[in-house]
Design a protein around this motif. Structure first.
Motif, PDB file in Angstrom:
ATOM      1  N   ASN A   1      -9.130   4.419  -1.168  1.00 34.62           N
ATOM      2  CA  ASN A   1      -9.201   5.253   0.041  1.00 34.62           C
ATOM      3  C   ASN A   1      -7.831   5.795   0.428  1.00 34.62           C
ATOM      4  O   ASN A   1      -7.705   6.961   0.826  1.00 34.62           O
ATOM      5  N   ALA A   2      -6.796   4.950   0.293  1.00 34.84           N
ATOM      6  CA  ALA A   2      -5.444   5.389   0.659  1.00 34.84           C
ATOM      7  C   ALA A   2      -4.946   6.481  -0.279  1.00 34.84           C
ATOM      8  O   ALA A   2      -4.349   7.487   0.166  1.00 34.84           O
ATOM      9  N   LEU A   3      -5.189   6.334  -1.577  1.00 29.89           N
ATOM     10  CA  LEU A   3      -4.726   7.334  -2.545  1.00 29.89           C
ATOM     11  C   LEU A   3      -5.492   8.648  -2.430  1.00 29.89           C
ATOM     12  O   LEU A   3      -4.946   9.721  -2.684  1.00 29.89           O
TER      13      LEU A   3
ATOM     14  N   LEU B   1       0.833  -1.203   0.000  1.00 28.37           N
ATOM     15  CA  LEU B   1       0.000   0.000   0.000  1.00 28.37           C
ATOM     16  C   LEU B   1       0.871   1.258   0.000  1.00 28.37           C
ATOM     17  O   LEU B   1       0.612   2.206  -0.754  1.00 28.37           O
ATOM     18  N   ALA B   2       1.914   1.261   0.821  1.00 31.83           N
ATOM     19  CA  ALA B   2       2.821   2.415   0.864  1.00 31.83           C
ATOM     20  C   ALA B   2       3.578   2.556  -0.451  1.00 31.83           C
ATOM     21  O   ALA B   2       3.811   3.682  -0.936  1.00 31.83           O
ATOM     22  N   VAL B   3       3.932   1.423  -1.053  1.00 31.28           N
ATOM     23  CA  VAL B   3       4.653   1.458  -2.333  1.00 31.28           C
ATOM     24  C   VAL B   3       3.768   2.048  -3.427  1.00 31.28           C
ATOM     25  O   VAL B   3       4.210   2.876  -4.233  1.00 31.28           O
TER      26      VAL B   3
ATOM     27  N   ASP C   1      -3.759  16.144  -4.764  1.00 26.76           N
ATOM     28  CA  ASP C   1      -3.687  16.108  -6.236  1.00 26.76           C
ATOM     29  C   ASP C   1      -3.890  14.716  -6.840  1.00 26.76           C
ATOM     30  O   ASP C   1      -3.799  14.549  -8.062  1.00 26.76           O
ATOM     31  N   ILE C   2      -4.126  13.721  -6.003  1.00 29.40           N
ATOM     32  CA  ILE C   2      -4.486  12.401  -6.541  1.00 29.40           C
ATOM     33  C   ILE C   2      -6.000  12.260  -6.440  1.00 29.40           C
ATOM     34  O   ILE C   2      -6.570  12.384  -5.363  1.00 29.40           O
TER      35      ILE C   2
ATOM     36  N   ASP D   1       3.510   5.760  -3.025  1.00 28.70           N
ATOM     37  CA  ASP D   1       4.753   6.422  -3.421  1.00 28.70           C
ATOM     38  C   ASP D   1       4.905   6.467  -4.940  1.00 28.70           C
ATOM     39  O   ASP D   1       5.227   7.519  -5.516  1.00 28.70           O
ATOM     40  N   ILE D   2       4.645   5.339  -5.610  1.00 23.98           N
ATOM     41  CA  ILE D   2       4.796   5.258  -7.072  1.00 23.98           C
ATOM     42  C   ILE D   2       3.834   6.223  -7.767  1.00 23.98           C
ATOM     43  O   ILE D   2       4.227   6.983  -8.670  1.00 23.98           O
TER      44      ILE D   2
END
Length: 769
Positions: free
Chosen positions: A396-398, A362-364, A403-404, A367-368
């Protein structure tokens, strides 16, 4: 040269020139001309990577066929959005009046389709609509001179493409077809089945490394990003594996050990399930039933292990919530109920509540995607996930990042606390994605195939997929109009790695197999112009199949009336193939009518067992027996005693009640084809031997007020018919039942604390769409 067959279209200018192609609308590409030329020589399977213009190849073939041969052209595509997409393209490029380029979907009324078919020159349709219209004789394929089968890899099993192709090569005066796909499959069996089902006699392939294709290929970088499963998540996995070890030990004690134990693949588990179901048909020993039930637990826990390894904590929480809901439901399986009480599973649920770690993927992903959009604010990104729960988690995380603007993109089906998207909603989301209102599409497999999704700068695989078809489709979403990038996330030491190697091997094998198929069929490709439609059709049908038909019964016409909902089954297709006159009506009682006294209710084994649980079948059979002198129930398929792990005595009791109380004849069939054969024999006996006519009568009975009240209350999770009656007897009205407090509910006979708590949760929780 292959282009010789395609002479009217070839022109060495920048755009295609042809009487039926609008000027300056289609760029000339030699590889597309080459493929079209080959495709015109015989029914051909064209394999072309995503984004390289398979639809343009189809356009060129359609234009040439219509000019030379006349008649109609039919384009079949799996979904309504794809149909609309192809129609828009053909209207913008074909030099044919727009009112002669028509779309057929379920949204167009059947009578209207029948009228439109007569004046249409080019019809773009979903295959199910055309199949239904052929069966009901609204349309004839006699004057269709070309069919395009889009996403041709679907032409396996009982998919509508197979029936349409068979009827087309039997009925059309001048048949010709083009099958197009980016990925036909890696196995010889799959490719052979597609080619056989669509009467393909030639295979034409282009790859990204072909000299005439490379000028149009944009660089596509593929990166593999490896992550390590955190210790807290490994502990959760260990608890699940302890459950698996226990269940595998129990299977071994019953005499059904599995090779590789807890590392067994899904295919291994399904293989054992099939073996056990076969043994039940031969000898119904208690050990076999026990093994099947334990195996059901293994498959549920094995799926949970995969979620821990490859998805994330939120996804696991949602999955275990569904398991718990199934365990407390009145229709829940014994397997889910036993898992709910398992000590290790209880520990897992507790640890899940306390778990603060999330899967590193999820963190990756965050970041990407952040770096991509920070560097190129106008970029479009697709994140593919295998599961809906993960797609929601990633969305939900993004959405928390500036800006996402992500949006979840899933299929139409809905399940517990998970509502799908309609096709209209899908199209709206894609349009907003194109316009930039959303810049990240978090999608399941629904976005892999065909939809008009704009070229993206970045595609992220949240996990590898074992299917080479799906992997190719996903990668094809980038690198179309400019350079693209693909990132695949892999958790070390998990089935992610197994899926990666499996897929890589299958992709290589597919390329090798397709080249071999192209070489093997080259001789047929040269000879096809000399073969007529009869040769093509008969080559793919055995002598036995060619001789099968109603003539086996009689030269007299025999009619079967069927309910419109049954048109979705392959029974109708098989009946029509046997030569019966099919009449489709809306039947209030029964599924099939074969005379004025014989009506048939058809149930698959799964439907039959489900109806045992909800008691719906008794009302259906009561209506059938009240309206027809000789009611018949056909139970179709195998696994009657294994589908839901229902006690065999309950099933036997139900069968006895239906037979003795309602006087219904109960017959069993293997599959849809077997059902059609049986219905045909019944119809022939009634109409030819007994000289009886078909007649529709009987109406669906209405439930009495008390039955309606019981139905409403029994729809609450974990409340069966008896519990509903107890609640209504106690509280007097449905309204009072719904208002009752927890302590009041517990006072009712056979309503325990757990059931009462579940009722209050359902009745008082805020609704979230």
């Amino acid at each position: 040269m292959p282009q010789a067959n395609f002479e009217p279209i070839v022109n060495m200018s920048e755009h295609i020139k042809h009487p039926l192609v609008k000027p300056n609308t289609v760029e000339q590409r030699l590889y597309q001309l080459d493929l079209a030329g080959k495709a015109l020589s015989a029914p051909t399977l064209v394999v072309l990577p995503t984004g390289l213009g398979k639809t343009i190849v189809a356009l060129l073939v359609i234009a040439s066929r219509l000019q030379k041969t006349g008649g109609k052209a039919l384009i079949l595509s799996p979904t309504k959005p794809l149909v609309e997409q192809h129609a828009a393209f053909l209207r913008s490029t074909l030099n044919i009046p727009e009112d002669e380029i028509l779309t057929f979907t379920g949204a167009v009324a059947p009578d209207k389709r029948e009228e439109l078919w007569k004046k249409g020159k080019v019809i773009i349709s979903t295959p199910q609509v055309i199949e239904n219209d052929i069966l009901t004789k609204r349309i004839s394929l006699e004057d269709v001179t070309h069919i395009t089968f889009d996403e041709a890899h679907r032409a396996v099993g009982n998919y509508a493409y197979t029936y349409i192709a068979e009827r087309y090569f039997e009925d059309a005066k001048k048949p010709h077809c083009l099958a197009i796909t980016a990925s036909p499959g890696s196995s010889d069996e799959k490719i052979s089945e597609v080619c056989t089902n669509l009467y393909i006699r030639s295979v034409a392939i282009k790859t990204e490394t072909d000299p005439d294709v490379t000028p149009y290929i944009h660089k596509k970088e593929v990166e593999w990003n490896h992550v390590i499963l955190p210790s807290e998540m490994r502990e959760l996995k260990d608890l699940l594996e302890k459950v698996l070890e226990d269940r595998f030990q129990k299977l071994t004690e019953l005499g059904y050990s599995i090779q590789y134990g807890k590392k067994a693949s899904k295919m291994d588990l399904l293989g054992l399930q099939k073996k056990l179901q076969g043994q039940i048909r031969e000898m119904a020993e208690p050990a076999v039933y026990s093994a099947l039930s334990i195996l059901a637990e293994v498959m549920k826990v094995s799926h949970a292990v995969e979620i821990v390894e490859t998805q994330g904590i939120e996804a696991l929480k949602k999955y275990t919530a569904r398991l718990e809901n199934e365990a407390t439901s009145r229709t829940g399986s014994k397997a889910s109920k036993r898992l709910s009480d398992d000590l290790y599973m209880r520990q897992l649920y507790k640890r899940l509540e306390e778990c603060t770690t999330e899967h590193p993927k999820l963190a990756v992903v965050k970041d990407i995607v952040s770096k991509e959009l920070n560097g190129k604010p106008d970029s479009r990104v697709i994140v593919f996930t295998n599961y809906r729960d993960t797609s929601e988690m990633v969305t939900n995380a993004l959405s928390e990042i500036k800006d996402i603007r992500p949006v979840k993109f899933v299929g139409q089906s809905s399940k517990f606390k998970d509502k799908g998207l309609t096709q209209k909603q899908q199209v709206e989301i894609i349009e907003k994605f194109k316009a930039g209102e959303y810049n990240v599409l978090v999608a399941t497999s629904v976005a892999e195939e065909g939809l008009d999704i704009p070229a993206t700068d970045l595609v992220v695989f949240y996990e590898p997929v074992p299917s080479e078809i799906r992997s190719i489709q996903r990668k094809g979403r980038t690198g179309r109009k400019h350079e693209g990038r693909v990132v695949v996330l892999v958790t070390k030491g998990t089935r992610d790695e197994a899926y990666y190697w499996s897929c890589a091997h299958k992709e290589k094998r597919m390329q090798s197999n397709m080249q071999q198929w192209q070489e093997n069929m080259s001789e047929l490709n040269r000879a096809n112009n000399e073969n007529d439609k009869t040769d093509i059709a008969s080559e793919f049908r055995s002598e036995e199949e060619q001789q099968t038909g109603l003539s086996d019964f009689s030269d007299e016409e025999v009619t079967v009336i069927l309910d419109q909902r049954e048109i979705r089954s392959t029974v109708a297709r098989s009946l029509e193939k046997l030569g019966f006159n099919i009449v489709v009506k809306t039947l209030e009682v029964g599924d099939y009518i074969v005379s004025d006294r014989v009506a048939i209710e058809r149930k698959s084994t799964e439907d039959f067992v489900n109806s045992l649980l909800d008691r719906h079948i008794f009302r259906q059979i009561s209506d059938l027996a009240g309206a027809y002198e000789k009611p018949i129930l056909i139970i179709e398929g195998e696994g009657l005693f294994t589908t839901r792990m229902v006690n065999p005595n309950a099933i036997h009791g139900m069968l006895a009640s239906l037979s003795l109380d309602f006087g219904v004849s109960i017959l069993h069939t293997r599959d849809a084809e077997d059902t059609a054969s049986l219905i045909g024999i019944l119809a022939k006996r009634e109409q030819i031997d007994e000289k009886r006519s078909t007649s529709v009568h009987g109406k669906k009975s209405s439930m009495m007020l008390s039955q309606q009240q019981e139905y409403i209350v029994s729809s609450i999770s974990n409340i069966g018919p008896n519990a509903a009656k107890n609640l209504l007897d106690h509280f007097g009205t449905v309204e009072n039942v719904m208002k009752a407090e927890l302590d009041e509910l517990k006072e009712v006979k056979n309503i325990g604390p757990k059931t009462a708590g579940k009722m209050r949760e359902i009745l008082s929780s805020k609704y979230k769409n």
